[in-house]
Design an enzyme around this catalytic site. Structure first.
Site, mmCIF file in Angstrom:
data_model
loop_
_atom_site.group_PDB
_atom_site.id
_atom_site.type_symbol
_atom_site.label_atom_id
_atom_site.label_comp_id
_atom_site.label_asym_id
_atom_site.label_seq_id
_atom_site.Cartn_x
_atom_site.Cartn_y
_atom_site.Cartn_z
ATOM 1 N N ARG A 227 0.812 -1.092 -0.029
ATOM 2 C CA ARG A 227 -0.140 -0.095 -0.018
ATOM 3 C C ARG A 227 0.917 1.218 -0.036
ATOM 4 N NH1 ARG A 227 -1.883 0.774 4.153
ATOM 5 N NH2 ARG A 227 -1.558 -0.946 5.117
ATOM 6 N N ASP B 50 -9.647 -9.145 9.086
ATOM 7 C CA ASP B 50 -9.060 -7.851 8.754
ATOM 8 C C ASP B 50 -9.858 -6.772 9.226
ATOM 9 O OD1 ASP B 50 -6.450 -6.750 7.820
ATOM 10 O OD2 ASP B 50 -7.693 -6.269 5.986
ATOM 11 N N THR C 131 -4.475 -12.202 11.086
ATOM 12 C CA THR C 131 -4.663 -13.455 10.218
ATOM 13 C C THR C 131 -4.550 -14.645 11.216
ATOM 14 O OG1 THR C 131 -4.717 -12.469 7.981
ATOM 15 C CG2 THR C 131 -4.673 -14.729 8.028
ATOM 16 N N ASN C 132 -3.084 -14.681 11.793
ATOM 17 C CA ASN C 132 -2.734 -15.890 12.385
ATOM 18 C C ASN C 132 -3.743 -15.795 13.723
ATOM 19 O OD1 ASN C 132 0.174 -17.211 12.024
ATOM 20 N ND2 ASN C 132 -0.176 -15.081 11.047
ATOM 21 N N HIS D 29 -10.015 -1.644 11.747
ATOM 22 C CA HIS D 29 -9.188 -2.782 11.124
ATOM 23 C C HIS D 29 -8.926 -4.011 12.223
ATOM 24 C CE1 HIS D 29 -4.847 -3.135 9.582
ATOM 25 N NE2 HIS D 29 -5.613 -3.970 8.806
ATOM 26 N N ARG E 209 1.160 -11.995 -0.928
ATOM 27 C CA ARG E 209 0.237 -12.340 -0.297
ATOM 28 C C ARG E 209 -0.851 -13.452 -0.911
ATOM 29 N NH1 ARG E 209 -2.098 -8.687 3.792
ATOM 30 N NH2 ARG E 209 -0.210 -7.280 4.355
ATOM 31 N N TYR F 18 -1.814 -3.403 -7.433
ATOM 32 C CA TYR F 18 -1.717 -4.366 -5.968
ATOM 33 C C TYR F 18 -2.431 -3.728 -4.862
ATOM 34 C CZ TYR F 18 0.582 -7.208 -2.777
ATOM 35 O OH TYR F 18 0.830 -7.927 -1.838
ATOM 36 N N GLY F 19 -2.806 -5.046 -4.346
ATOM 37 C CA GLY F 19 -3.433 -4.974 -2.862
ATOM 38 C C GLY F 19 -4.474 -3.848 -2.700
ATOM 39 N N SER G 104 -1.110 -3.710 10.156
ATOM 40 C CA SER G 104 -0.664 -4.578 8.959
ATOM 41 C C SER G 104 0.489 -5.343 9.269
ATOM 42 C CB SER G 104 -0.585 -3.668 7.762
ATOM 43 O OG SER G 104 -1.770 -2.878 7.515
ATOM 44 N N CYS H 67 1.071 -7.578 11.407
ATOM 45 C CA CYS H 67 1.378 -7.956 12.989
ATOM 46 C C CYS H 67 0.564 -9.093 13.481
ATOM 47 C CB CYS H 67 1.152 -6.373 13.665
ATOM 48 S SG CYS H 67 2.324 -5.104 13.204
ATOM 49 N N GLY H 68 -0.103 -9.686 12.541
ATOM 50 C CA GLY H 68 -0.668 -11.177 13.408
ATOM 51 C C GLY H 68 -2.142 -11.150 13.378
ATOM 52 N N LYS I 272 -9.603 -1.879 2.130
ATOM 53 C CA LYS I 272 -9.336 -0.753 2.801
ATOM 54 C C LYS I 272 -9.983 0.662 2.333
ATOM 55 C CE LYS I 272 -7.227 -3.504 5.111
ATOM 56 N NZ LYS I 272 -5.993 -3.601 5.488
ATOM 57 N N ASN J 241 6.037 -8.692 1.515
ATOM 58 C CA ASN J 241 4.501 -8.480 1.734
ATOM 59 C C ASN J 241 3.847 -9.388 0.605
ATOM 60 O OD1 ASN J 241 2.300 -6.950 2.475
ATOM 61 N ND2 ASN J 241 2.254 -5.678 0.722
HETATM 62 P P1 GTP Z 1 -2.456 -7.652 7.477
HETATM 63 O O1 GTP Z 1 -3.111 -8.608 6.450
HETATM 64 O O2 GTP Z 1 -1.379 -6.663 6.810
HETATM 65 O O3 GTP Z 1 -3.517 -6.664 8.020
HETATM 66 O O4 GTP Z 1 -1.672 -8.497 8.459
HETATM 67 P P2 GTP Z 1 -2.107 -9.446 9.835
HETATM 68 O O5 GTP Z 1 -2.212 -8.315 10.845
HETATM 69 O O6 GTP Z 1 -3.097 -10.351 9.291
HETATM 70 O O7 GTP Z 1 -0.496 -10.174 9.915
HETATM 71 P P3 GTP Z 1 -0.676 -11.859 9.823
HETATM 72 O O8 GTP Z 1 -1.383 -12.586 10.766
HETATM 73 O O9 GTP Z 1 -0.731 -12.136 8.192
HETATM 74 O O10 GTP Z 1 1.094 -11.810 10.169
HETATM 75 C C1 GTP Z 1 2.128 -10.910 9.670
HETATM 76 C C2 GTP Z 1 3.300 -11.583 9.924
HETATM 77 O O11 GTP Z 1 3.650 -11.557 11.328
HETATM 78 C C3 GTP Z 1 3.449 -13.163 9.293
HETATM 79 O O12 GTP Z 1 4.932 -13.057 9.198
HETATM 80 C C4 GTP Z 1 3.407 -13.988 10.673
HETATM 81 O O13 GTP Z 1 4.119 -15.193 10.533
HETATM 82 C C5 GTP Z 1 4.141 -12.960 11.797
HETATM 83 N N1 GTP Z 1 3.477 -13.385 12.878
HETATM 84 C C6 GTP Z 1 2.090 -13.515 13.306
HETATM 85 N N2 GTP Z 1 1.778 -13.733 14.556
HETATM 86 C C7 GTP Z 1 2.912 -13.907 15.040
HETATM 87 C C8 GTP Z 1 3.330 -14.058 16.409
HETATM 88 O O14 GTP Z 1 2.442 -14.400 17.427
HETATM 89 N N3 GTP Z 1 4.824 -14.129 16.710
HETATM 90 C C9 GTP Z 1 5.659 -13.899 15.810
HETATM 91 N N4 GTP Z 1 6.763 -13.989 16.069
HETATM 92 N N5 GTP Z 1 5.121 -13.530 14.507
HETATM 93 C C10 GTP Z 1 3.996 -13.657 14.149
HETATM 94 C C1 SPV Z 2 -3.053 -4.314 5.275
HETATM 95 O O1 SPV Z 2 -2.083 -3.940 4.599
HETATM 96 O O2 SPV Z 2 -3.649 -3.980 6.349
HETATM 97 C C2 SPV Z 2 -3.764 -5.539 4.348
HETATM 98 C C3 SPV Z 2 -3.622 -5.848 3.099
HETATM 99 O O3 SPV Z 2 -4.617 -6.147 5.040
HETATM 100 S S1 SPV Z 2 -4.186 -4.560 1.925
HETATM 101 O O4 SPV Z 2 -5.299 -5.079 1.546
HETATM 102 O O5 SPV Z 2 -3.134 -4.239 0.915
HETATM 103 O O6 SPV Z 2 -4.453 -3.308 2.787
HETATM 104 MN MN MN Z 3 -4.852 -5.567 7.197
#
Ligand code: GTP
Ligand code: SPV
Ligand code: MN
Length: 568
Positions: A58, A261, A237-238, A210, A356, A181-182, A232, A234-235, A190, A354
């Site tokens: 972005r 998200d 999706t996980n 968000h 995806r 892109y994205g 973004s 920072c975790g 967003k 980044n």
């Molecule tokens: P956006 O889609 O950009 O909004 O991101 P997001 O907030 O959904 O982040 P996502 O869960 O995709 O994680 C981003 C990165 O952080 C990945 O490389 C993950 O592997 C890593 N990550 C997620 N959770 C953890 C955690 O608990 N510990 C660590 N060390 N890394 C993590």
């Molecule tokens: C973010 O960056 O917070 C995302 C990816 O979830 S995007 O759709 O490119 O904003």
């Molecule tokens: Mn996001």
């Protein structure tokens, strides 16, 4: 359709096609494959592609809210006359020789009166293919065009220097040009679901945030739904589809994903409720493995996905990225679409940080059975997170709603590859919304405070940081599935099963209430350095002052209270 005609007349596509069926999208994908822009991979109906190497995240600097007055910190504005001039200039003949696709869609559960329609016009088949996964295509949008949010996207010259993402809030319209892109171009993400929606939320009394939405089922709570805002990459999706550690799973713990998200949040009968307006994930690839995010990997295997800017194993035709848990393929295509034989692992990354994956939400094996409930889900707790190697403990709880709003407003996090710019720099990211604010932040904070005061029993508010590091640069906290240990404490506190311990910031766990995994130092997780905190309070002071008289007085109350606690 007046709004569409205007841009069609200006950009002059050879053809205009309305996307009404998934059959049509399959045909479009066939064209992309013929043009070598999409490569079929080994998962069913799934494709790999790369973007322009300077168009991989972005672009905050190129993103604007159209307004004739300034809107305060973090909101880039451009005047209406300048925006119209840019549109005239950048869209003029920009679709010549191309087909313009009209994508009518809905965000939110079909049965909800809080759903919103969107209509995107784009000359990018890539955007159509992605939006068909992330949003629900429906002709209803065309019948409701007076209420729909319009997106006008043109790849144009794909000149990064002329990239613009312009938001007209009152007109419910977004213009995105010279990017492909994205979040710059998937206008349902967003642009609509945060920037336009949060503005509508201010007018109409709801919130667009968000945030992920998940429900925890456990022996200590029948159903516990939390919303978590993390910047973004920072975790979210996980956390949204977390797989409990074995000892928890054996006791019956399970996490159900509602969204990863975006959350649209509203008050109903004195309760806060939320739904996920999206129909798919656009998740970060690097760092994702069966070990770190099992259900995300399972979601990929279910097929119908698009991989953007990952690497590709040319022999197995499986996408590959750093942290996937297997060694670097012998022959790969990297994210710049270069074929490399016997790649030297030290010469990576081969997948863009980044990169995806676009995934239909229904692929997720732990999708909440009632994820798309038109009534949404009752919110029990909010979790705000950040990525910081120091200066912020693993978890603390705000004592009150007002304190929660203050801490969320003053959150800082290290910059990630999801935005253009230097990675790792600590920057202020209020509510994990910094790139997505579309109106004055003082008014935003006022809105949050007002929503809180309308709730008979407001959700609890917590702050987390999974990313603390030791002196050698290693993560102190194991993270991923182990984050459930923190959520367990969040539930116990919300239900008042345990007391918290007072710290300067807020309540932290008592040692005996927290299920600490072996080998992790308690002290390192909960250290709060008052010298660091004083520096931060000084920064917060600057931020609150920058909001001027729009800053709610409650924010200053909490601020001075914290300064007093710090000095004591
Ligand atoms: P956006 O889609 O950009 O909004 O991101 P997001 O907030 O959904 O982040 P996502 O869960 O995709 O994680 C981003 C990165 O952080 C990945 O490389 C993950 O592997 C890593 N990550 C997620 N959770 C953890 C955690 O608990 N510990 C660590 N060390 N890394 C993590
Ligand atoms: C973010 O960056 O917070 C995302 C990816 O979830 S995007 O759709 O490119 O904003
Ligand atoms: Mn996001």
């Amino acid at each position: 359709m007046k709004k569409l005609d205007k841009i069609i007349n200006l950009s002059k596509p050879d053809k205009v096609e309305i996307v009404t069926s998934y059959d049509q999208i399959h045909k479009l994908i066939d064209i992309l494959v013929e043009r070598n822009e999409f490569v079929k991979v080994s998962f069913q109906d799934s494709f790999w592609t790369t973007s322009h190497p300077l168009d991989v995240a972005r672009s905050e600097e190129s993103t604007f809210i159209v307004s004739d007055t300034g809107l305060g910190p973090y909101v880039n504005t451009v005047s209406r006359s300048e925006a119209n001039r840019l549109i005239e200039d950048l869209y003029s003949n920009s679709m010549k020789g191309k087909t313009a696709y009209i994508v009518p869609y809905v965000m939110g559960p079909i049965g909800s009166d809080r759903k919103r329609f969107g209509i995107t016009l784009t000359d990018s088949p890539y955007v159509v293919a992605n939006m068909a996964i992330l949003n629900k295509i429906t002709l209803e949008a065309l019948k409701n065009e007076d209420q729909a949010v319009f997106g006008f996207h043109s790849v144009a010259e794909l000149n990064p220097k002329k990239k613009k993402i312009l938001h007209f809030l009152d007109d419910l319209a977004v213009y995105s040009v010279n990017t492909n892109y994205g979040g710059n171009v998937l206008t349902g993400k967003k642009c609509f679901s945060l920037r336009i929606a949060s503005f509508l939320g201010l007018r109409e009394g709801w919130l667009a945030e968000h945030m992920l939405i998940s429900t925890i089922q456990s022996p200590i709570s029948e159903r516990f739904t939390f919303l978590a805002a993390l910047p973004s990459a920072c975790g979210k999706t996980n956390l949204a589809m977390l797989k409990p550690p074995d000892e928890f799973e054996n006791q019956g713990w399970k996490v159900w994903c509602v969204g990863d998200d975006i959350a649209w949040i509203f008050v109903k009968n004195g309760e806060l409720r939320a739904f996920n307006p999206e129909y798919g994930f656009f998740g970060v690839a690097p760092g994702t493995s069966k070990k770190s995010n099992y259900y995300f990997m399972k979601s990929i295997e279910a097929g119908s996905c698009i991989f953007t800017n990952t690497a590709l194993d040319v022999e197995s035709m499986k996408p590959w990225w750093e942290g996937i848990g297997t060694s670097v393929p012998k022959i790969l295509r990297n994210w710049k679409n270069e074929i490399i034989h016997n790649p030297d692992p030290s010469k990576g990354p081969f997948a863009h940080p980044n990169s995806r994956i676009t995934i239909p939400i229904t692929n997720c094996p732990v999708l909440h059975p009632d994820w798309n409930n038109p009534e949404g889900h009752r919110v029990d707790a909010f979790v705000f997170g950040c990525r910081r190697s120091s200066g912020m403990p693993l978890v603390f709880q705000a004592r009150t709603w007002k304190e929660g709003v203050y801490f969320a407003a003053t959150l800082k996090s290290e910059r990630t590859s999801a935005q253009e710019g230097a990675v790792g720099v600590l920057r202020h990211d209020p509510f994990a919304m910094r790139p997505f604010f579309s109106y004055n932040i003082g008014a935003y904070l006022r809105h949050w405070l007002d929503i809180g005061s309308n709730l008979s029993n407001p959700p609890t508010i917590f702050f987390v940081n999974w990313f603390l590091k030791d002196g050698n640069g290693n993560f102190i906290w194991p993270g991923f599935g182990e984050n459930l240990r923190v959520l367990e404490w969040v539930i116990k506190r919300t239900k008042n099963y345990v007391e918290g311990e007072c710290s300067i910031l807020g309540l932290i766990p008592r040692r005996e209430d927290f299920n600490l995994p072996e080998g992790v130092s308690w002290e390192a997780l909960f250290e709060i350095d008052t010298d660091d905190l004083e520096v931060e309070l000084a920064e917060n002071d600057v931020f609150l002052k920058a909001l001027g008289n729009t800053c709610p007085p409650e924010m200053w109350e909490v601020h001075y209270d914290l300064i007093n606690r710090c000095q004591r």
